[in-house]
Design an enzyme around this catalytic site. Structure first.
Site, PDB file in Angstrom:
ATOM      1  N   LYS A 117       0.825  -1.217   0.000  1.00 28.39           N
ATOM      2  CA  LYS A 117       0.000   0.000   0.000  1.00 28.39           C
ATOM      3  C   LYS A 117       0.856   1.262   0.000  1.00 28.39           C
ATOM      4  O   LYS A 117       0.501   2.252  -0.640  1.00 28.39           O
ATOM      5  CB  LYS A 117      -0.980  -0.007   1.184  1.00 28.39           C
ATOM      6  CG  LYS A 117      -2.096  -1.041   0.999  1.00 28.39           C
ATOM      7  CD  LYS A 117      -3.220  -0.901   1.999  1.00 28.39           C
ATOM      8  CE  LYS A 117      -4.371  -1.853   1.654  1.00 28.39           C
ATOM      9  NZ  LYS A 117      -5.400  -1.900   2.691  1.00 28.39           N
ATOM     10  N   LYS A 198      -4.883 -10.241  -4.867  1.00 26.82           N
ATOM     11  CA  LYS A 198      -6.102 -10.604  -4.140  1.00 26.82           C
ATOM     12  C   LYS A 198      -7.231  -9.618  -4.448  1.00 26.82           C
ATOM     13  O   LYS A 198      -6.980  -8.446  -4.733  1.00 26.82           O
ATOM     14  CB  LYS A 198      -5.832 -10.685  -2.637  1.00 26.82           C
ATOM     15  CG  LYS A 198      -5.726  -9.365  -1.926  1.00 26.82           C
ATOM     16  CD  LYS A 198      -6.024  -9.497  -0.428  1.00 26.82           C
ATOM     17  CE  LYS A 198      -6.207  -8.098   0.152  1.00 26.82           C
ATOM     18  NZ  LYS A 198      -7.153  -7.948   1.203  1.00 26.82           N
ATOM     19  N   LYS A 201     -11.036  -4.257  -1.599  1.00 23.60           N
ATOM     20  CA  LYS A 201     -11.989  -3.145  -1.648  1.00 23.60           C
ATOM     21  C   LYS A 201     -11.320  -1.890  -2.174  1.00 23.60           C
ATOM     22  O   LYS A 201     -11.895  -1.126  -2.921  1.00 23.60           O
ATOM     23  CB  LYS A 201     -12.521  -2.836  -0.242  1.00 23.60           C
ATOM     24  CG  LYS A 201     -13.540  -3.819   0.249  1.00 23.60           C
ATOM     25  CD  LYS A 201     -14.243  -3.271   1.491  1.00 23.60           C
ATOM     26  CE  LYS A 201     -14.063  -4.192   2.663  1.00 23.60           C
ATOM     27  NZ  LYS A 201     -12.939  -3.844   3.520  1.00 23.60           N
TER      28      LYS A 201
END
Ligand code: ATP
Ligand code: LTN
Length: 330
Positions: A117, A198, A201
């Site tokens: 991230k 993966k 969201k």
């Protein structure tokens, strides 16, 4: 499929209100929460964690209520388990600070989720680095023995165990050492367009994620367009057929048979995709219907949460105070 939860265990798990619930969240975590719920189970909407990436305040507000409604629609019963909002129980942020003072920069900067991230943005928030410490606080405040989560959370669970053991060795036996529990199939649902990543969201390719509230036509389209491979042989093999194996695991999780058994029933991808679409649509339809009913009454959702917040604080408060006292806070 084996029953993997011992319902007499103290359980805690959480989900971020960072977007609409997808089938990765549902199959990897929420379905097990529903199956394992009991009076010792605590589930929270981790709104503080959702602040680690940029999010509009109005969106966070809406998505938090959406998230509670989705969990209720998926089958959590607030008469049985405790459902609450992380930020409403201030001990989470408080214990997180104490645990930051027994965690090292080195161990946090090695976390895969942090690296992934942080790599995507310049000037990432410090909260992204300390994210797993707050998660450790969530778990340790409830003396949880089991933490039902998807496969992507293994590393964070290991960090929680390390931090808890370090704390106990230095300051006395305050925390229970938790174990992660992962479902036998679909513990890591992959993006339908990029099966090496993966389903997520916050990072999602168009058509890559199936949301629990998707319309049937959308679900069908996403499954039909899911990336597979150029062969047409139905075989469960993550090495050479990641896209197809992802579909087989999703199938397995919704149906209950093993991916290998499902694979043996098909000779081509078309029929498999078409049956999978029907199965997913039928499985999600009752959740979407309950969601629409529940979401139309935010006052009732709020009442559920207030009740849960109180129950959670009663458990978390004493543990926080013992930890603070053990460290020397007067
Ligand atoms: P974000 O993309 O904002 O990081 P997320 O989609 O990864 O969110 P979380 O709210 O962080 O979801 O996770 C809630 C639960 O869902 C966790 O137990 C996590 O392990 C599980 N989970 C998330 N994505 C997947 C996935 N693709 N497959 C299986 N489980 C998943
Ligand atoms: N980091 C988790 C969400 C989460 C969580 C928790 C899961 C926050 N606190 C406590 C289990 C227990 C994730 O899924 N990304």
């Amino acid at each position: 499929m084996p029953v993997i939860y011992d319902v007499s265990m103290r359980i805690l798990s959480g989900i971020q209100p960072s977007g609409t619930m997808h089938i990765g969240n549902y199959l990897g975590a929420v379905k097990q929460w529903v199956d394992s719920q009991n009076p010792e189970a605590y589930y929270c909407v981790v709104d503080l964690h959702a602040l680690t990436l940029e999010i509009e305040p109005a969106a966070l507000r809406e998505q938090t209520t959406d998230c509670v409604a989705s969990l209720l629609a998926a089958g959590l019963d607030p008469e049985v388990c405790t459902l609450f909002i992380q930020s409403h129980v201030p001990f989470h942020a408080q214990l997180s600070w104490l645990l930051e003072c027994v965690s090292s920069y080195g161990e946090l900067s090695r976390m895969t989720q942090f690296k992934e991230k942080a790599d995507r943005q310049e000037g990432y928030r410090v909260g992204l680095l300390t994210y797993p410490v707050l998660m450790a606080a969530d778990i340790l405040l409830y003396s949880a023995q089991q933490v039902p989560v998807g496969d992507d959370q293994r590393q964070h669970l290991e960090l929680t165990r390390n931090v808890a053991e370090r704390f106990n060795n230095r300051y006395g036996e305050i925390f229970t050492i938790p174990e992660g529990v992962h479902p036998p199939a679909a513990a890591r649902v992959m993006d339908l367009q990029e099966p090496s990543r993966k389903m997520s969201k916050s990072i999602s390719s168009p058509l890559g994620s199936i949301y629990v509230l998707d319309e049937p036509a959308e679900i069908e389209k996403k499954i039909k367009k899911a990336v597979t491979d150029t062969e047409n042989e139905v075989r469960f093999d993550w090495e050479t057929k990641p896209g197809l194996s992802n579909l087989l695991e999703i199938f397995s999780s919704f149906e209950g048979s093993s991916p290998e058994v499902i694979a043996s029933r098909y000779t081509g991808y078309g029929a498999l995709k078409s049956d999978l679409a029907t199965l997913v649509i039928e499985s999600l339809a009752p959740i979407a219907e309950r969601y629409r009913e529940l979401r139309s009454d935010p006052t009732a959702i709020n009442a559920v949460v207030l009740h849960g917040d109180d129950k959670a604080a009663q458990v978390a408060g004493p543990v926080y105070r013992r930890a603070a006292a053990a460290m020397g806070l007067i």
